[in-house]
Design a protein around this motif. Sequence first.
Motif, PDB file in Angstrom:
ATOM      1  N   SER A  78     -19.355 -19.821  16.895  1.00 43.68           N
ATOM      2  CA  SER A  78     -19.503 -21.207  16.024  1.00 43.68           C
ATOM      3  C   SER A  78     -18.332 -21.296  15.347  1.00 43.68           C
ATOM      4  O   SER A  78     -17.868 -22.400  14.977  1.00 43.68           O
ATOM      5  N   THR A  79     -17.344 -20.106  15.298  1.00 45.07           N
ATOM      6  CA  THR A  79     -16.158 -20.384  14.483  1.00 45.07           C
ATOM      7  C   THR A  79     -14.966 -20.425  15.312  1.00 45.07           C
ATOM      8  O   THR A  79     -13.990 -20.335  14.620  1.00 45.07           O
ATOM      9  N   ASN A  80     -15.014 -20.717  16.651  1.00 46.68           N
ATOM     10  CA  ASN A  80     -14.218 -20.737  17.828  1.00 46.68           C
ATOM     11  C   ASN A  80     -13.193 -19.691  17.819  1.00 46.68           C
ATOM     12  O   ASN A  80     -12.050 -19.991  17.641  1.00 46.68           O
ATOM     13  N   PRO A  81     -13.706 -18.393  17.986  1.00 52.02           N
ATOM     14  CA  PRO A  81     -12.798 -17.257  17.900  1.00 52.02           C
ATOM     15  C   PRO A  81     -11.911 -16.974  19.160  1.00 52.02           C
ATOM     16  O   PRO A  81     -10.773 -16.505  18.961  1.00 52.02           O
ATOM     17  N   GLY A  85      -8.758 -23.832  25.482  1.00 51.26           N
ATOM     18  CA  GLY A  85      -8.603 -23.119  26.851  1.00 51.26           C
ATOM     19  C   GLY A  85      -9.455 -22.203  27.198  1.00 51.26           C
ATOM     20  O   GLY A  85      -9.194 -21.640  28.402  1.00 51.26           O
ATOM     21  N   GLN A  86     -10.360 -21.948  26.389  1.00 52.36           N
ATOM     22  CA  GLN A  86     -11.184 -20.609  26.570  1.00 52.36           C
ATOM     23  C   GLN A  86     -12.838 -20.733  26.188  1.00 52.36           C
ATOM     24  O   GLN A  86     -13.115 -21.772  25.453  1.00 52.36           O
ATOM     25  N   ASP A  87     -13.768 -20.404  26.997  1.00 47.52           N
ATOM     26  CA  ASP A  87     -14.989 -20.525  26.802  1.00 47.52           C
ATOM     27  C   ASP A  87     -15.696 -19.306  26.005  1.00 47.52           C
ATOM     28  O   ASP A  87     -15.414 -18.139  26.493  1.00 47.52           O
ATOM     29  N   CYS A  88     -16.462 -19.555  25.074  1.00 46.27           N
ATOM     30  CA  CYS A  88     -16.805 -18.219  24.153  1.00 46.27           C
ATOM     31  C   CYS A  88     -18.396 -18.067  24.454  1.00 46.27           C
ATOM     32  O   CYS A  88     -19.115 -19.138  24.786  1.00 46.27           O
ATOM     33  N   ASN A  89     -18.917 -16.927  24.690  1.00 48.59           N
ATOM     34  CA  ASN A  89     -20.432 -16.763  24.974  1.00 48.59           C
ATOM     35  C   ASN A  89     -20.742 -15.550  23.909  1.00 48.59           C
ATOM     36  O   ASN A  89     -20.107 -14.657  24.100  1.00 48.59           O
ATOM     37  N   ASP A 100     -19.612  -8.626  19.946  1.00 49.92           N
ATOM     38  CA  ASP A 100     -19.690  -8.436  21.296  1.00 49.92           C
ATOM     39  C   ASP A 100     -19.739  -9.845  21.997  1.00 49.92           C
ATOM     40  O   ASP A 100     -20.276  -9.907  23.041  1.00 49.92           O
ATOM     41  N   TYR A 101     -19.067 -10.960  21.506  1.00 51.49           N
ATOM     42  CA  TYR A 101     -18.819 -12.094  22.197  1.00 51.49           C
ATOM     43  C   TYR A 101     -17.910 -12.222  23.332  1.00 51.49           C
ATOM     44  O   TYR A 101     -16.996 -11.178  22.986  1.00 51.49           O
ATOM     45  N   THR A 102     -17.755 -12.753  24.227  1.00 57.05           N
ATOM     46  CA  THR A 102     -16.733 -12.742  25.037  1.00 57.05           C
ATOM     47  C   THR A 102     -15.992 -14.012  25.151  1.00 57.05           C
ATOM     48  O   THR A 102     -16.607 -15.152  25.082  1.00 57.05           O
ATOM     49  N   CYS A 103     -14.649 -13.927  25.665  1.00 57.45           N
ATOM     50  CA  CYS A 103     -13.922 -15.021  25.763  1.00 57.45           C
ATOM     51  C   CYS A 103     -13.264 -15.167  27.093  1.00 57.45           C
ATOM     52  O   CYS A 103     -12.777 -14.081  27.654  1.00 57.45           O
ATOM     53  N   CYS A 105     -11.098 -17.292  30.146  1.00 60.52           N
ATOM     54  CA  CYS A 105     -10.191 -18.396  30.332  1.00 60.52           C
ATOM     55  C   CYS A 105     -11.092 -19.345  31.236  1.00 60.52           C
ATOM     56  O   CYS A 105     -11.368 -19.118  32.094  1.00 60.52           O
ATOM     57  N   THR A 106     -10.855 -20.746  30.743  1.00 61.29           N
ATOM     58  CA  THR A 106     -11.533 -21.515  31.352  1.00 61.29           C
ATOM     59  C   THR A 106     -11.054 -21.699  32.794  1.00 61.29           C
ATOM     60  O   THR A 106      -9.962 -21.817  33.170  1.00 61.29           O
ATOM     61  N   GLY A 107     -12.334 -21.937  33.740  1.00 61.56           N
ATOM     62  CA  GLY A 107     -12.071 -21.989  35.184  1.00 61.56           C
ATOM     63  C   GLY A 107     -11.528 -20.821  35.700  1.00 61.56           C
ATOM     64  O   GLY A 107     -11.298 -20.701  37.018  1.00 61.56           O
ATOM     65  N   THR A 108     -11.594 -19.633  35.046  1.00 60.96           N
ATOM     66  CA  THR A 108     -11.172 -18.306  35.688  1.00 60.96           C
ATOM     67  C   THR A 108     -12.301 -17.185  35.553  1.00 60.96           C
ATOM     68  O   THR A 108     -13.171 -17.322  34.683  1.00 60.96           O
ATOM     69  N   THR A 109     -11.898 -16.178  35.991  1.00 57.91           N
ATOM     70  CA  THR A 109     -12.844 -14.986  35.664  1.00 57.91           C
ATOM     71  C   THR A 109     -12.137 -14.138  34.618  1.00 57.91           C
ATOM     72  O   THR A 109     -12.668 -12.866  34.302  1.00 57.91           O
ATOM     73  N   ILE A 110     -10.992 -14.435  34.208  1.00 52.68           N
ATOM     74  CA  ILE A 110     -10.324 -13.528  33.070  1.00 52.68           C
ATOM     75  C   ILE A 110     -11.123 -13.845  31.761  1.00 52.68           C
ATOM     76  O   ILE A 110     -11.264 -14.785  31.321  1.00 52.68           O
ATOM     77  N   LYS A 111     -11.513 -12.449  31.226  1.00 52.99           N
ATOM     78  CA  LYS A 111     -12.381 -12.485  30.196  1.00 52.99           C
ATOM     79  C   LYS A 111     -12.172 -11.052  29.106  1.00 52.99           C
ATOM     80  O   LYS A 111     -11.552 -10.135  29.758  1.00 52.99           O
ATOM     81  N   VAL A 112     -12.283 -11.508  28.109  1.00 50.02           N
ATOM     82  CA  VAL A 112     -12.242 -10.349  27.086  1.00 50.02           C
ATOM     83  C   VAL A 112     -13.214 -10.278  26.021  1.00 50.02           C
ATOM     84  O   VAL A 112     -13.718 -11.438  25.686  1.00 50.02           O
ATOM     85  N   THR A 113     -13.834  -9.171  25.832  1.00 53.23           N
ATOM     86  CA  THR A 113     -14.931  -9.073  24.820  1.00 53.23           C
ATOM     87  C   THR A 113     -14.325  -8.566  23.333  1.00 53.23           C
ATOM     88  O   THR A 113     -13.541  -7.947  23.206  1.00 53.23           O
TER      89      THR A 113
END
Length: 198
Positions: A78-81, A85-89, A100-103, A105-113
């Motif tokens: 909710s705070t857009n961490p 250009g990135q999707d948060c979950n 424990d949220y993940t970021c 990169c939009t349209g890719t499989t590149i993610k970071v927790t």
Amino acid sequence: TGDYTCTCTGTTIKVTGGPATCTNDECTAMPAPCGTGQTCNDPDTAANKLHDFTCTCDNDMSVKKTDGPATCTKDECSTNPCGNGQDCNDANKSPSSTGDYTCTCTGTTIKVTGGPATCTNDECTATPAPCGTGQTCNDPDTAANKLHDFTCTCDNDMSVKKVEQCLLLVGLVRPVMTLTLRPTSSTTSPAPVTMTCL
């Protein structure tokens, strides 16, 4: 004398020889009736007024429950961490679950927790080199979701950037280089083809 008892009405709280203290703040009970991440409020602490306390979520005051813990959630996204250009979950929205949220990169499989991902992808740095030898590679947009936009330019003739142009040179110049046709889309283009400009 002095052997009389005072009992709080409707309770078992009693005192001999004097008035009893007829209050009972249910929020002071141990363990805490609301748990962590919640605020407890007992509107009537009279000893005979039980089960009227309210638990309110600290991160959302609109979520509350009477006579028991509320069901609180905390969406770290909710705070857009992750930033633009990135999707948060945030899969686990429990107030006690953090980081424990993940970021992604939009349209890719590149993610970071637990923090923003690095959403860049310079296609010219790929191995093997996408343009081969004798050519210069340029990727104008290194955003992770911007693929197949790199350009290969012949080192001996900066005006030659496409294989179609290279074919026009056949018979006009001496052998100078080898160009590799690489598909711009793996689903619609043929496999890479190597050809020599003459």
